[in-house]
Design a protein around this motif. Sequence first.
Motif, mmCIF file in Angstrom:
data_model
loop_
_atom_site.group_PDB
_atom_site.id
_atom_site.type_symbol
_atom_site.label_atom_id
_atom_site.label_comp_id
_atom_site.label_asym_id
_atom_site.label_seq_id
_atom_site.Cartn_x
_atom_site.Cartn_y
_atom_site.Cartn_z
ATOM 1 N N LEU A 1 4.160 8.453 8.986
ATOM 2 C CA LEU A 1 5.603 8.699 9.054
ATOM 3 C C LEU A 1 6.231 8.528 7.675
ATOM 4 O O LEU A 1 7.094 9.316 7.278
ATOM 5 N N TYR A 2 5.788 7.512 6.942
ATOM 6 C CA TYR A 2 6.294 7.264 5.586
ATOM 7 C C TYR A 2 6.059 8.488 4.696
ATOM 8 O O TYR A 2 6.908 8.851 3.873
ATOM 9 N N MET A 3 4.901 9.157 4.887
ATOM 10 C CA MET A 3 4.555 10.327 4.070
ATOM 11 C C MET A 3 5.080 11.630 4.663
ATOM 12 O O MET A 3 4.743 12.716 4.167
ATOM 13 N N ILE B 1 14.061 4.639 9.047
ATOM 14 C CA ILE B 1 13.317 3.398 9.287
ATOM 15 C C ILE B 1 12.959 2.682 7.984
ATOM 16 O O ILE B 1 13.078 1.457 7.886
ATOM 17 N N PHE B 2 12.511 3.431 6.975
ATOM 18 C CA PHE B 2 12.034 2.799 5.748
ATOM 19 C C PHE B 2 13.177 2.630 4.750
ATOM 20 O O PHE B 2 13.801 3.606 4.333
ATOM 21 N N LYS B 3 13.427 1.385 4.356
ATOM 22 C CA LYS B 3 14.517 1.093 3.428
ATOM 23 C C LYS B 3 14.215 1.635 2.044
ATOM 24 O O LYS B 3 15.118 2.085 1.322
ATOM 25 N N TYR B 4 12.942 1.557 1.656
ATOM 26 C CA TYR B 4 12.549 2.013 0.316
ATOM 27 C C TYR B 4 11.478 3.090 0.428
ATOM 28 O O TYR B 4 10.547 2.974 1.226
ATOM 29 N N LYS B 5 11.621 4.114 -0.394
ATOM 30 C CA LYS B 5 10.581 5.130 -0.520
ATOM 31 C C LYS B 5 10.352 5.388 -2.005
ATOM 32 O O LYS B 5 10.689 6.444 -2.541
ATOM 33 N N ARG C 1 0.814 -1.217 0.000
ATOM 34 C CA ARG C 1 0.000 0.000 0.000
ATOM 35 C C ARG C 1 0.845 1.265 0.000
ATOM 36 O O ARG C 1 0.338 2.353 -0.290
ATOM 37 N N PHE C 2 2.139 1.144 0.351
ATOM 38 C CA PHE C 2 3.004 2.319 0.329
ATOM 39 C C PHE C 2 3.207 2.858 -1.085
ATOM 40 O O PHE C 2 3.539 4.031 -1.264
ATOM 41 N N ASP C 3 3.014 2.012 -2.115
ATOM 42 C CA ASP C 3 3.112 2.498 -3.497
ATOM 43 C C ASP C 3 2.069 3.567 -3.783
ATOM 44 O O ASP C 3 2.225 4.380 -4.702
ATOM 45 N N ASN C 4 1.018 3.554 -2.991
ATOM 46 C CA ASN C 4 -0.101 4.473 -3.201
ATOM 47 C C ASN C 4 0.075 5.782 -2.441
ATOM 48 O O ASN C 4 -0.796 6.654 -2.496
ATOM 49 N N LEU C 5 1.207 5.929 -1.742
ATOM 50 C CA LEU C 5 1.395 7.095 -0.873
ATOM 51 C C LEU C 5 2.341 8.128 -1.466
ATOM 52 O O LEU C 5 3.076 8.803 -0.758
ATOM 53 N N HIS C 6 2.312 8.267 -2.780
ATOM 54 C CA HIS C 6 3.158 9.244 -3.469
ATOM 55 C C HIS C 6 2.291 10.184 -4.302
ATOM 56 O O HIS C 6 1.194 9.820 -4.723
ATOM 57 N N ASP C 7 2.788 11.399 -4.533
ATOM 58 C CA ASP C 7 2.051 12.414 -5.305
ATOM 59 C C ASP C 7 0.622 12.560 -4.783
ATOM 60 O O ASP C 7 -0.355 12.511 -5.535
#
Length: 717
Positions: A632-634, A696-700, A518-524
């Motif tokens: 946090l990811y965003m 914390i997040f290896k990939y963004k 679901r993190f793929d959906n947290l951009h733009d």
Amino acid sequence: MKVSIIALLHKNNVKNFAATSQLLKQQTIGYENIELVIVDELEAKSNQIKKEIAALSQDPNVRVVEDVQIEELSGEYVSFLDWNYQLKPDMYLTLVQTATDSDMDFVSANEGPPAQARYHEAHFVMNNGLSAVTSLKVLKKEVLLKLNVGNHIDSALVKTIDFILYSLPTLSFSFLGELTYKNQFSFDEDYVYQESIDARKIIEHAPTVFHHEFDEEVEMVLVQHLMNLIDKKLFTDDMIEQKQTFVYETLRMLTKNLTDDEFTTMGLGGYNLFLNMVKKGLDHEATEYIKLLRSKRHWYTQTKKYQTYFKKHPHNLEKSLSWKITKPLRTAYRLYNAVRRRLVKYTLLASANVVRLFLSNKKVWLVGEREDQAEDNGYFFFKYCREHYPNEKIYYVINQDSPHLDRVEKYGNVIYHSSWKHKIYMLVANTYISAWAFEECSYPRPKQQFINMFKKKLETKNNVSLQHGVIIHNIAPYLHKERYNQDLIISSSDYEKKIIMNTLGYEEDEVAVTGLARFDNLHDISVKKQILIMPTWRRHLFKINKNQFLKSDYYKAYRDFIQNPAFLDLIERHNIPVKFYIHSQMQKFMSHFVIEHPNIEFLVKSTATVSELLKESALLVTDYSSVSSDFLYMNKPVVMYQFDPHNNHHSPVEEIKYSDLGTIVSTEEQLVDAVTAVVENDFKAQQQYINNSNRIFKYKDRHNAERIYQAISEKTS
């Protein structure tokens, strides 16, 4: 002889308004001899009720008012009617004729089973309880004027008048035991509360209007009535604490000077301990005691019943004639079930073999989340696979009536949960993939029967957990290898991988650091200056009733916060929308949080999608929820309201601390201050949390789902 009928219309009797209106028109006294005065106490009316009131208002004998002027009534006799009463056609004719023929000051009908006796003395009526005292009656208008009750008539005052009537020895009356009617009231929380209000009104009037010799009888009737209301599951389990307390305070007012001997005289000797607890203000203890008392009474009755039964019937069932006669039927039924299960099993196996050949023995993946949802990592992974690998045999399992069904149906390859197709594809598939554990959410119902039937085949399947969110607490009871034995678990970072290995018992090659789908959906993303309040669940609140929930710190903490004047002033001044969404397992209690405020919207899973709420909101208020990691990811601010760190099932871990994700507060005042600080900082996250996010997040990036696809392919090849 004309009678003026005063009928109060309120929320507790409005449902019977139309039916009782028709009964009044059928009265044999003649509708022309009835003056109907409707006292409208309804705060809100349906369109149907408005039409019915308007239609009645056209009648010259009907008035709709807010207050009653007794002296302006046109009838020689006055009656107080509840719209819940179901009257016989001759009711008012009999009452008025009896009063006229015998020149009575008032005449009462009987709410209850018919009785031959006609009472002319007050204490006989009192002994029959509150329903007898407050039953339907007609009374001379001149008597009512002498009582000087005032002009505002409500249900409490009507009951007070009834007690006054029976307390005045100078009045002549008759209680007609054989003239009966039914009361169709709804026994609910509002009824119990209103009855307690009415009892207080009677208590307040008692010192000035009751003669001394009737004081004890009045107390007896009211105490007995309140005990009848309290000794019910509705009161102990379903009534909110504030209303419970009000009822107890009313009972205290009545019993403060009474002794155990007087309780026994009232027929309440079995409640002595309970009543003394109430007198001492031990309300919680009294409630628990009455629960135990009711339970003891129930099982005593059941024991007596079965003791009587087994005296008459042999307790050795196998020696009974019925057991011997039905033995062939039981044997046949067991044989039928065995044949049916075997037939179902081999039909499913045969169907699976056909489907497997049709699919050219290609690998088949089944993906799911909770059976009624498509909004978490399972959905986003499935969506990615259908968009980028449309020829792969990847299917999504979901309830046919799910509010999220349309989200996955447009991608095809949807299997309805527990359908015949679901069972077949469970045997065809080589890999089960879930945002939780596939066995928990996506096995066909009845689950245990399916497991028993195909246990060996299910043990050969690959199981992949996509994770519900970043693990920020110890979830060993939910996903430990000894219980669920996943072949692959997806994680977001090396920190989380350590948590999984340390707390869940998995080896290094069983955990893939890919990032969550679901993190793929947290951009733009397009972020609104909007606050999302999203507390997680509590295990100890999962299986409790409404009354217990409303007493919990969880409920009080969030109810008080959303009603906090400083918080409301903040969102009003800055015109900030607030979305309130509690965990799905707590949403059965959502209605108790709802307040009317233009800036606050209360959402449940049928009206909102969590992934969209997370994307569009600028600030998250939560407690221990893993959705804080999404924020946090965003690089968006999080406030964690941890008012109960020692009374929840979330155990923190060392690798990723709550304090890494956002600001920790423990009091309502601190929470309001923290939210205010974020708003005044234009909803920007502090640099320390941005640094934590990058650490914390290896990939963004937008390749989490692709890395997951490759990891699963490699693991299951």
